[in-house]
Design a protein around this motif. Structure first.
Motif, mmCIF file in Angstrom:
data_model
loop_
_atom_site.group_PDB
_atom_site.id
_atom_site.type_symbol
_atom_site.label_atom_id
_atom_site.label_comp_id
_atom_site.label_asym_id
_atom_site.label_seq_id
_atom_site.Cartn_x
_atom_site.Cartn_y
_atom_site.Cartn_z
ATOM 1 N N GLN A 11 -10.126 2.056 2.270
ATOM 2 C CA GLN A 11 -9.526 0.805 1.815
ATOM 3 C C GLN A 11 -8.096 1.059 1.346
ATOM 4 N N LEU A 12 -7.206 0.172 1.722
ATOM 5 C CA LEU A 12 -5.811 0.347 1.356
ATOM 6 C C LEU A 12 -5.575 -0.012 -0.102
ATOM 7 N N LEU A 13 -4.730 0.787 -0.737
ATOM 8 C CA LEU A 13 -4.313 0.502 -2.112
ATOM 9 C C LEU A 13 -3.179 -0.517 -2.115
ATOM 10 N N GLY A 14 -2.567 -0.681 -0.986
ATOM 11 C CA GLY A 14 -1.472 -1.633 -0.808
ATOM 12 C C GLY A 14 -1.347 -1.881 0.679
ATOM 13 N N GLN A 15 -0.146 -2.086 1.147
ATOM 14 C CA GLN A 15 0.055 -2.336 2.569
ATOM 15 C C GLN A 15 -0.132 -1.099 3.429
ATOM 16 N N TYR A 16 0.098 0.099 2.854
ATOM 17 C CA TYR A 16 0.257 1.275 3.700
ATOM 18 C C TYR A 16 -0.677 2.452 3.413
ATOM 19 N N LEU A 17 -1.068 2.681 2.171
ATOM 20 C CA LEU A 17 -1.752 3.922 1.802
ATOM 21 C C LEU A 17 -3.196 3.676 1.374
ATOM 22 N N SER A 18 -4.095 4.537 1.852
ATOM 23 C CA SER A 18 -5.506 4.429 1.475
ATOM 24 C C SER A 18 -5.777 5.266 0.234
ATOM 25 N N LEU A 19 -6.878 4.978 -0.426
ATOM 26 C CA LEU A 19 -7.289 5.778 -1.580
ATOM 27 C C LEU A 19 -7.486 7.223 -1.162
ATOM 28 N N GLU A 20 -8.074 7.433 0.003
ATOM 29 C CA GLU A 20 -8.311 8.798 0.480
ATOM 30 C C GLU A 20 -7.005 9.570 0.616
ATOM 31 N N GLU A 44 -12.388 1.065 -12.533
ATOM 32 C CA GLU A 44 -12.016 -0.262 -13.020
ATOM 33 C C GLU A 44 -10.574 -0.312 -13.521
ATOM 34 N N GLU A 45 -10.066 0.810 -14.029
ATOM 35 C CA GLU A 45 -8.689 0.831 -14.527
ATOM 36 C C GLU A 45 -7.750 1.626 -13.627
ATOM 37 N N THR A 46 -8.235 2.711 -13.040
ATOM 38 C CA THR A 46 -7.356 3.567 -12.238
ATOM 39 C C THR A 46 -6.971 2.914 -10.915
ATOM 40 N N ILE A 47 -7.905 2.271 -10.231
ATOM 41 C CA ILE A 47 -7.579 1.650 -8.943
ATOM 42 C C ILE A 47 -6.480 0.597 -9.102
ATOM 43 N N PRO A 48 -6.573 -0.328 -10.061
ATOM 44 C CA PRO A 48 -5.465 -1.286 -10.225
ATOM 45 C C PRO A 48 -4.122 -0.613 -10.537
ATOM 46 N N ALA A 49 -4.140 0.505 -11.283
ATOM 47 C CA ALA A 49 -2.895 1.216 -11.586
ATOM 48 C C ALA A 49 -2.294 1.813 -10.311
ATOM 49 N N LEU A 50 -3.142 2.389 -9.445
ATOM 50 C CA LEU A 50 -2.661 2.936 -8.175
ATOM 51 C C LEU A 50 -2.151 1.819 -7.265
ATOM 52 N N GLU A 51 -2.865 0.698 -7.257
ATOM 53 C CA GLU A 51 -2.433 -0.441 -6.447
ATOM 54 C C GLU A 51 -1.069 -0.959 -6.899
ATOM 55 N N ALA A 52 -0.848 -1.010 -8.225
ATOM 56 C CA ALA A 52 0.435 -1.489 -8.755
ATOM 57 C C ALA A 52 1.567 -0.547 -8.358
ATOM 58 N N LEU A 53 1.323 0.766 -8.424
ATOM 59 C CA LEU A 53 2.328 1.746 -7.992
ATOM 60 C C LEU A 53 2.679 1.523 -6.522
ATOM 61 N N CYS A 54 1.656 1.357 -5.702
ATOM 62 C CA CYS A 54 1.887 1.138 -4.273
ATOM 63 C C CYS A 54 2.651 -0.161 -4.026
ATOM 64 N N GLN A 55 2.276 -1.220 -4.717
ATOM 65 C CA GLN A 55 2.904 -2.526 -4.502
ATOM 66 C C GLN A 55 4.358 -2.557 -4.949
ATOM 67 N N ILE A 57 6.473 0.029 -6.035
ATOM 68 C CA ILE A 57 7.373 1.150 -5.742
ATOM 69 C C ILE A 57 7.278 1.599 -4.283
ATOM 70 N N LEU A 58 6.071 1.967 -3.847
ATOM 71 C CA LEU A 58 5.939 2.600 -2.535
ATOM 72 C C LEU A 58 6.078 1.631 -1.369
ATOM 73 N N ALA A 59 5.554 0.410 -1.489
ATOM 74 C CA ALA A 59 5.661 -0.554 -0.386
ATOM 75 C C ALA A 59 7.119 -0.848 -0.028
ATOM 76 N N PRO A 60 8.002 -1.102 -1.007
ATOM 77 C CA PRO A 60 9.403 -1.328 -0.632
ATOM 78 C C PRO A 60 10.048 -0.102 0.021
ATOM 79 N N VAL A 61 9.703 1.090 -0.460
ATOM 80 C CA VAL A 61 10.255 2.322 0.126
ATOM 81 C C VAL A 61 9.806 2.465 1.576
ATOM 82 N N ILE A 62 8.499 2.327 1.814
ATOM 83 C CA ILE A 62 7.959 2.496 3.166
ATOM 84 C C ILE A 62 8.460 1.398 4.105
ATOM 85 N N ALA A 63 8.548 0.167 3.592
ATOM 86 C CA ALA A 63 9.042 -0.939 4.429
ATOM 87 C C ALA A 63 10.466 -0.670 4.896
ATOM 88 N N HIS A 64 11.266 -0.041 4.047
ATOM 89 C CA HIS A 64 12.661 0.223 4.398
ATOM 90 C C HIS A 64 12.827 1.449 5.296
#
Length: 198
Positions: A11-20, A44-55, A57-64
């Motif tokens: 399952q993706l944590l955001g647009q690009y990266l999976s938890l694995e 319950e707490e760690t997954i949303p934190a990883l998703e927020a990082l991906c959304q 920080i990482l999504a704008p970097v990867i999109a560019h």
């Protein structure tokens, strides 16, 4: 079926990266793959934190820069991975890695056996590089885009950067001396671009 399996590793944590991907990208994990459980326990707490990082920080970097140029070198740090990072390789005698769980946010919202967060700063962190690009240019791009990072560590132009996302959005930037001591010497131009904190 455990809680991580229920979340589904692909399952993706955001647009690009999976938890694995986020949990198994380190060289240390690859070396000790059969002895490390790399996944979070406090989903319950760690997954949303990883998703927020991906959304944020990482999504704008990867999109560019493109998914094919993005190389994640250190994502989430589990309790098992933390233990192996702090040990020396039995063959080389060299420490597997650096770990500072009380500050670096790689353990996100994981808790120790006493129910306390490993890192009170919470949020989540990762280290990555853009293939074919010097890391100082990457830092400059992040600052130009005004990405809401918490901390950014610059280790050198040919090394990955560390970046975190958390509720404080401190936008702290650090580099390191040859002995690994945090300093702001030499990065004054970047510090001038960061909004002052009130």
């Amino acid at each position: 079926m455990n809680r991580v399996e229920k979340f589904q590793l692909s399952q993706l944590l955001g647009q690009y990266l999976s938890l694995e991907e986020f949990c198994t990208c380190t060289q240390t994990y690859q070396k000790y793959v059969d002895r490390i459980d790399p996944y979070p326990k406090n989903l319950e707490e760690t997954i949303p934190a990883l998703e927020a990082l991906c959304q944020h920080i990482l999504a704008p970097v990867i999109a560019h820069f493109g998914r094919e140029r993005f190389q994640l070198t250190y994502g989430f740090c589990s309790k098992d991975l933390k233990r192996f990072l702090s040990q020396k390789d039995p063959e080389t005698g060299i420490k597997n890695g650096r770990v500072d769980p009380s500050r670096d946010q790689h353990m996100a919202h994981e808790k120790n056996r006493n129910g306390k967060y490993y890192c009170d700063r919470l949020g989540a962190a990762c280290d990555f590089r853009i293939v074919g690009m010097e890391s100082d240019r990457l830092v400059e791009w992040i600052l130009e885009q005004r990405l809401p990072f918490d901390s950014l560590y610059y280790y050198g132009s040919d090394r990955p950067i560390h970046i975190s996302y958390g509720s404080q959005h401190k936008r702290d930037i650090w580099t390191f001396t040859g002995r690994g001591v945090p300093t702001r010497k030499g990065i004054e131009r970047w510090l001038e671009q960061v909004e002052p904190r009130f």
